[in-house]
Design a protein around this motif. Structure first.
Motif: not given
Length: 122
Positions: A108-112, A84-89, A24-27, A91-99
């Motif tokens: 990588w979090k958006e791609n996941l 609210p959309a997010y990816v958790g890793v 899902f992600y390549t750097a 204890t931390r939540r990374y918000p996914i902003e829409m659009p």
């Protein structure tokens, strides 16, 4: 190793079942090294704040595509699709902003999140 520095300390190891890997992600780096993140396993989350629990793998390859490093651990992340959309890793939540803010997506979090939550397009 570059792969360790790229991903170290971000995700927590977790067991998983064997499954086909979805990259899902390549750097890509200037020396033609690349680091790929893939879904090794996923399940419906038992935590009501999330939709999916995901095990992530990491592979570093050189310019010829040969594997330089393959992370032997499984790294745990969680995905919430609805607002609210997010990816958790951990204890931390990374918000996914829409659009979604970038195209192509370089986070990588958006791609996941896209891999699990975005409606398929034809």
């Amino acid at each position: 190793m570059r792969a360790i520095a790229f991903f170290a300390g971000v995700l927590v190891a977790t067991p998983s079942l064997a499954a086909e890997q979805l990259i899902f992600y390549t750097a890509n780096f200037p020396d033609a090294t690349s680091v790929q993140l893939s879904v090794l396993n996923n399940s419906v989350s038992r935590d009501g704040d999330y939709d999916f629990d995901v095990a992530i793998g990491l592979v570093e390859t050189d310019a010829s595509g040969a594997i330089r490093y393959e992370d032997s651990g499984r790294h745990r992340a969680r995905v919430r699709c609805s607002y609210p959309a997010y990816v958790g890793v951990g204890t931390r939540r990374y918000p996914i902003e829409m659009p979604l803010s970038r195209s192509p997506h370089d986070d990588w979090k958006e791609n996941l999140w896209i891999a699990f939550c975005a409606a398929p397009s034809s």
